[in-house]
Design a protein around this motif. Sequence first.
Motif, short mmCIF file in Angstrom:
data_model
loop_
_atom_site.label_atom_id
_atom_site.label_comp_id
_atom_site.label_asym_id
_atom_site.label_seq_id
_atom_site.Cartn_x
_atom_site.Cartn_y
_atom_site.Cartn_z
N TYR A 194 0.83 -1.19 0.00
CA TYR A 194 0.00 0.00 0.00
C TYR A 194 0.87 1.25 0.00
O TYR A 194 1.87 1.31 0.69
N CYS A 195 0.47 2.25 -0.76
CA CYS A 195 1.09 3.56 -0.61
C CYS A 195 0.18 4.43 0.24
O CYS A 195 -1.03 4.22 0.33
N ALA A 196 0.79 5.42 0.88
CA ALA A 196 0.06 6.29 1.79
C ALA A 196 0.64 7.69 1.74
O ALA A 196 1.82 7.87 1.46
N GLY A 197 -0.20 8.67 2.04
CA GLY A 197 0.22 10.06 2.04
C GLY A 197 -0.12 10.75 3.34
O GLY A 197 -1.12 10.44 3.98
N ARG A 198 0.74 11.68 3.73
CA ARG A 198 0.54 12.46 4.94
C ARG A 198 0.74 13.94 4.63
O ARG A 198 1.82 14.36 4.19
N GLY A 199 -0.28 14.73 4.86
CA GLY A 199 -0.19 16.16 4.64
C GLY A 199 0.35 16.87 5.85
O GLY A 199 0.39 16.33 6.96
N GLY A 200 0.80 18.09 5.65
CA GLY A 200 1.31 18.88 6.74
C GLY A 200 2.78 18.63 7.02
O GLY A 200 3.39 17.72 6.47
N VAL A 201 3.32 19.45 7.89
CA VAL A 201 4.73 19.36 8.22
C VAL A 201 4.95 18.33 9.32
O VAL A 201 4.07 18.11 10.17
N GLY A 202 6.10 17.69 9.30
CA GLY A 202 6.42 16.70 10.31
C GLY A 202 7.79 16.10 10.07
O GLY A 202 8.31 16.14 8.95
N ASP A 203 8.37 15.54 11.12
CA ASP A 203 9.66 14.87 11.01
C ASP A 203 9.48 13.51 10.36
O ASP A 203 8.39 12.93 10.36
N MET A 204 10.58 12.97 9.83
CA MET A 204 10.52 11.65 9.22
C MET A 204 10.07 10.59 10.21
O MET A 204 9.45 9.60 9.82
N ALA A 205 10.35 10.79 11.48
CA ALA A 205 9.98 9.81 12.49
C ALA A 205 8.47 9.60 12.57
O ALA A 205 8.02 8.53 12.98
N THR A 206 7.70 10.59 12.18
CA THR A 206 6.24 10.47 12.22
C THR A 206 5.69 9.61 11.09
O THR A 206 4.50 9.30 11.07
N LEU A 207 6.55 9.20 10.15
CA LEU A 207 6.12 8.44 8.98
C LEU A 207 6.41 6.95 9.09
O LEU A 207 6.19 6.23 8.12
N LEU A 208 6.87 6.49 10.23
CA LEU A 208 7.32 5.12 10.38
C LEU A 208 6.22 4.16 10.84
O LEU A 208 6.48 2.97 11.02
N GLY A 209 5.01 4.65 11.02
CA GLY A 209 3.90 3.81 11.41
C GLY A 209 2.65 4.18 10.63
O GLY A 209 2.56 5.29 10.10
N PRO A 210 1.70 3.28 10.53
CA PRO A 210 0.51 3.53 9.69
C PRO A 210 -0.37 4.67 10.18
O PRO A 210 -1.10 5.26 9.37
N TYR A 211 -0.32 4.99 11.46
CA TYR A 211 -1.20 6.02 12.00
C TYR A 211 -0.69 7.43 11.75
O TYR A 211 -1.36 8.39 12.12
N GLY A 212 0.45 7.57 11.14
CA GLY A 212 0.97 8.87 10.77
C GLY A 212 0.52 9.35 9.41
O GLY A 212 0.97 10.41 8.97
N TYR A 213 -0.36 8.62 8.74
CA TYR A 213 -0.79 8.93 7.39
C TYR A 213 -2.28 9.23 7.32
O TYR A 213 -3.08 8.72 8.12
N ASP A 214 -2.65 10.05 6.34
CA ASP A 214 -4.03 10.49 6.17
C ASP A 214 -4.76 9.77 5.04
O ASP A 214 -5.99 9.61 5.11
N TYR A 215 -4.05 9.34 4.01
CA TYR A 215 -4.66 8.75 2.83
C TYR A 215 -3.94 7.47 2.43
O TYR A 215 -2.72 7.37 2.55
N TRP A 216 -4.72 6.52 1.90
CA TRP A 216 -4.20 5.21 1.53
C TRP A 216 -4.71 4.78 0.17
O TRP A 216 -5.85 5.07 -0.21
N GLY A 217 -3.88 4.07 -0.58
CA GLY A 217 -4.29 3.44 -1.82
C GLY A 217 -4.99 2.13 -1.56
O GLY A 217 -5.13 1.68 -0.41
#
Length: 127
Positions: A95-118
């Motif tokens: 699955y690909c996923a997208g996260r809007g807004g500003v944030g550190d890379m550390a916030t992208l290491l789990g599924p709950y850090g994303y807003d949209y999913w394919g």
Amino acid sequence: QVQLVESGGGLVQAGGSLRLSCAASGRTFSSYAMGWFRQAPGKEREFVAAISRSGGNTEYADSVKGRFTISRDNAKGTVYLQMNSLKPEDTAVYYCAGRGGVGDMATLLGPYGYDYWGQGTQVTVSS
């Protein structure tokens, strides 16, 4: 909001390669950090790779370091996952996923850090 559509999955022999693509709708792709996750039957969804909005920073799960490469082309509105030296344990729905807004890379290491999913694309690696 954004819609994400993955493609490029399929059946490949161990040691082979695949390149997954994720196309984003709309005009806001460059505003989203992007990630790839995978989920095998009976297992939780796990982090694979992430990339910052500009593409200047990437992160990888230990299990795929040195084998997978995430990249993006903001002009095309597409994020890619190049997968080399594939192993049977890589078999999963990706699955690909997208996260809007500003944030550190550390916030992208789990599924709950994303807003949209394919919708996901199946990758099967034969032994």
